[in-house]
Structures are given as structure tokens and as C-alpha cells.
Write an enzyme that holds these catalytic residues in place. Structure first.
Site, PDB file in Angstrom:
ATOM      1  N   ALA A 128       6.599 -11.714   2.976  1.00  0.00           N
ATOM      2  CA  ALA A 128       6.823 -12.869   2.102  1.00  0.00           C
ATOM      3  C   ALA A 128       5.809 -13.993   2.261  1.00  0.00           C
ATOM      4  CB  ALA A 128       8.228 -13.425   2.341  1.00  0.00           C
ATOM      5  N   TYR A 288       0.179   6.830  -0.798  1.00  0.00           N
ATOM      6  CA  TYR A 288       0.873   5.694  -1.421  1.00  0.00           C
ATOM      7  C   TYR A 288       1.914   6.177  -2.424  1.00  0.00           C
ATOM      8  CZ  TYR A 288       1.632   1.347  -3.994  1.00  0.00           C
ATOM      9  OH  TYR A 288       2.213   0.249  -4.594  1.00  0.00           O
TER      10      TYR A 288
END
Length: 414
Positions: A128, A288
């Protein structure tokens, strides 16, 4: 007052001559001043609404001498007959009715939260301190939620907290050290959180890496797989208690549309060698894509095993200009060229925030969202056998790893 009550979707706007009002017990009704009639259903959507909870900060409810209910805004020194909670009224929906789309790709996280009061709620957002995660944490915090920014770099996390707190007085957010490349760090982070808090309303698994060269973590797993899936899987399981202690707690897993290009298709593919491949089998894009498929499979199985929590996974947008592509100059250039056509960070954070807070999603679980609307992931992502197998393999990976670490510590081995 008009500015406060603006709706974010044109379908919610009332026709000329109509007014939205509330009863003392919180039911919303609609007054047609042209016909002098009233009705319970919205004249355009045909849905009913209710309001509940405390008034927004700075508001007070009063009753005048003639018995009229008034609402006083002490911050702006205004008085109105309109309940300010109408700005975030909850739409009542029958189980047979679909969720109505109120937002789209242009919506921002702040517009999704317009009028919402999240005071009393606690959220953790991983990764974050920057990018989409920062805008997610910022938007929740500015609406009263206490937000824990779970970051690997505490200095950058503290700077992110200062930036959020400088925007509005009384904002509550703090940092939590979480290094997803270390299962020990994950364990310590969960312990540290639970020493301070008994409950957790919202867990947003936002952190991720992309386009990194082949590298093993200190736990012996390929980094993309561990950071994007395994560690966040482990973190979630460790936080079961605080999530279980809340009514309607939510887990939001940020995935990607690239999960559709994963090459994990069969149950046999879900073993350690495939999930955490050796150097000669490694391709960063494949790793990924597979990790993003794992995100959705994890969400499907978590929703089945944990009926007490609402689980969602979401796609934030394509080629969003964030720090995700920092390991590859080619992708940094590509993302920079695509920037005028891609979502802003605020727009990219909207679907995570919507899944974490939308009242109409209460009681719904195991769904995939894009542009703040439910859509279908790939068929592979909905395969229950694959989801169950991934859960088993992932659980075995971290339990075996943590067990070996304890043995090494016991015998003082490196």
C-alpha cells in the site's frame, strides 16, 4: 446539500418533480410533487432502499417544535429536511435480481465511496505504499476506515501514511512490516497485527511483482509465485481469527486478466516443480500469468471453505502506470506509451474498493470483478478440482518450509 447527495450513476437520478425522503425507521420513499403521490420504489430503477447507521461526522438530527425532523450540518452551518445518509443508501435486492451496475471503467475509488462512512472498520492493504495499493488505502482512510498499510519498506510506508494524513484531519492509518518474499516475515506480521487488533473487516491482497528475473526467495520458492500467491495465501490463513470475529468481513484479491493466458490446466500441473519452476523452465510472463490464475483459484476455494467471509477477486485494469513494471525497462516504456489510454491509479483502485465496501455485495462470495462489475473469469479459474489441488499444494509448501526452519533453529543449522 445537492453536492452531498449527488449520485454516481445517471440511472439513480430522480426524474423532475421527484424527491427522495426517509421514514424515522430508515426506509426510503419517493415523493412525486407533480401528482402529490408517494411510493416505496425508485421511479427509474424499481428498487427499494434503506438507510442505517450513524449520521456523517458533524451532522445532528433534531425535531422542530411542529414535529418536523431536521438535520443540522455543523461544519457548513446549514439545516435541511433531507437525511444526509441518503447519499449512501443501501439498495434492497431480491436474490433473483441481478446486481445493478452503478460504476464503470471511468469511476474512481473516491467516487465509489462517495457519501460512505467507514468509521469503526479496520482494513489491511498489502503493497500500500505506492501505486494502486496506495490509492486504495488512501480512499478507504479518507472515508473513516482505519487502514493498515502492509509494506516491505517501512520508510516508504511511513511516508505514504504522512501523505494520507496531511489530506484530512483525524485520518487513521499505520504501517505493518510485511515482506512477502519471506514466510517468517508473513508470520511475524500476522502475529503483530493480532497482538493489537481482535477484528479485521477488510483484507485487500494488492501486492505483487511482475517481469522480474529468475530468483529464489530465502524460502526456496520462485519469487513471483511466492510474492503473488503463496505468501498472501499464508497471510490470509493466519488472519482467520480476526476475519471471523467480524460480521460481513471481506477478502479482496487483486488478480489480472492475464490469468486467461496461464498454462496450468490440469490437476497434474499443480505440483511444486511447475508452480515454482527451475531456471531453465522459467519465463517471467508465464510465471506472472500462472500466479494470477492461482489468485482466482485461491479465491474460489477460500469462498467454499470460509462461509463466514465474503471473498472477491478483481482486475484493476490493463497497463496501469504504476511501479509494477519497475523491473523491466521495456515494460516501463510500453506502459508509459499506453498511459494516455489506460486507467489512472484512482480509477484502477475503484474495483478493489468497490469489492471491499459495496453494500449490495453483502452475502455474495467467490466472484470475479472488473470495472466494478461482476464478470466471468476463464473456465480454468472456475475448476473446483484445480482450486482444491492448489490449496493442498500451497498448504503443504508453507507448512513444510516452516517446519524445516524450526528444525534448523533447533539444531542451530544454517
Amino acid at each position: 446539500m445537492i453536492g452531498i447527495l449527488n449520485e454516481s450513476d445517471s440511472e439513480d437520478e430522480l426524474p423532475p418533480g421527484w424527491e427522495e425522503m426517509t421514514t424515522p425507521n430508515g426506509n426510503v420513499y419517493y415523493v412525486n410533487h407533480c401528482t402529490k403521490g408517494t411510493q416505496w420504489t425508485h421511479p427509474r430503477t424499481g428498487r427499494t432502499k434503506t438507510v442505517a447507521g450513524e449520521l456523517p461526522s458533524g451532522w445532528e438530527k433534531r425535531v422542530s417544535e411542529d414535529g418536523q425532523v431536521l438535520f443540522v450540518d455543523h461544519m457548513n452551518h446549514t439545516t435541511t429536511y433531507t437525511d444526509p445518509r441518503l447519499a449512501f443508501a443501501t439498495e434492497c435486492r431480491e436474490s433473483s435480481q441481478p446486481i445493478r451496475q452503478r460504476f464503470d471503467s471511468t469511476s474512481t475509488a473516491l467516487s465509489v465511496l462517495h457519501g460512505r462512512d467507514l468509521r469503526g472498520k479496520i482494513a489491511i492493504v498489502t503493497g500500500a505504499n505506492t501505486g494502486i495499493g496506495f490509492e486504495t488505502a488512501r480512499s478507504l482512510a479518507l472515508h473513516g476506515c482505519k487502514v493498515i498499510l502492509a509494506c516491505r519498506d517501512l520508510e516508504k510506508g511511513a511516508e505514504a501514511v504522512r501523505r494520507i494524513q496531511s489530506e484530512k484531519e483525524g485520518v487513521m492509518c499505520e504501517t505493518l512490516h510485511l515482506d512477502l518474499s519471506s514466510l517468517c516475515s508473513v508470520n511475524k506480521a500476522a502475529d503483530e497485527f493480532q497482538q493489537k487488533y481482535r477484528t479485521l473487516n477488510i483484507l485487500i491482497l494488492n501486492a505483487g511483482v511482475f517481469a522480474i528475473p529468475y530468483e529464489l526467495t530465502q524460502d526456496g520458492f520462485e519469487t513471483t509465485f511466492q510474492v503473488n500467491h503463496l505468501s498472501q495465501f499464508y497471510f490470509t490463513l493466519l488472519l482467520k481469527g480476526p476475519l471471523q470475529n467480524c460480521h460481513n468481513s471481506r477478502v479482496v484479491i487483486v488478480t489480472s486478466e492475464s490469468h486467461r493466458f496461464a498454462n496450468l490446466k490440469k490437476v497434474e500441473d499443480f505440483h511444486r516443480l511447475t508452480l515454482s519452476p527451475p531456471p531453465y523452465k522459467y519465463w517471467f510472463m508465464e510465471s506472472y500469468n500462472n500466479s494470477k490464475l492461482c489468485n482466482i483459484l485461491f479465491a474460489q476455494e477460500l469462498a467454499k471453505r470460509w462461509p463466514f467471509v465474503n471473498v472477491f477477486c478483481c482486475h484493476p485494469g490493463n497497463m496501469v502506470s504504476s511501479s509494477l513494471c519497475r523491473y523491466s525497462w521495456i515494460f516501463r516504456l510500453t506502459f508509459a506509451l499506453a498511459r494516455p489510454f489506460a486507467k489512472s491509479l484512482q480509477q484502477a483502485a475503484s474495483t478493489s474498493v468497490y469489492c471491499a465496501s459495496a453494500p449490495e455485495l453483502e452475502g455474495i462470495t467467490g466472484c470475479y470483478f472488473s470495472n466494478c462489475y461482476r464478470c466471468d473469469p476463464s473456465k480454468t479459474a472456475l475448476n473446483p478440482q484445480l482450486a482444491e489441488r492448489l490449496w493442498f499444494v500451497s498448504e503443504k509448501m508453507f507448512t513444510s518450509c516452516m517446519k524445516n526452519k524450526k528444525l534448523r533453529e533447533k539444531f542451530q543449522l544454517k
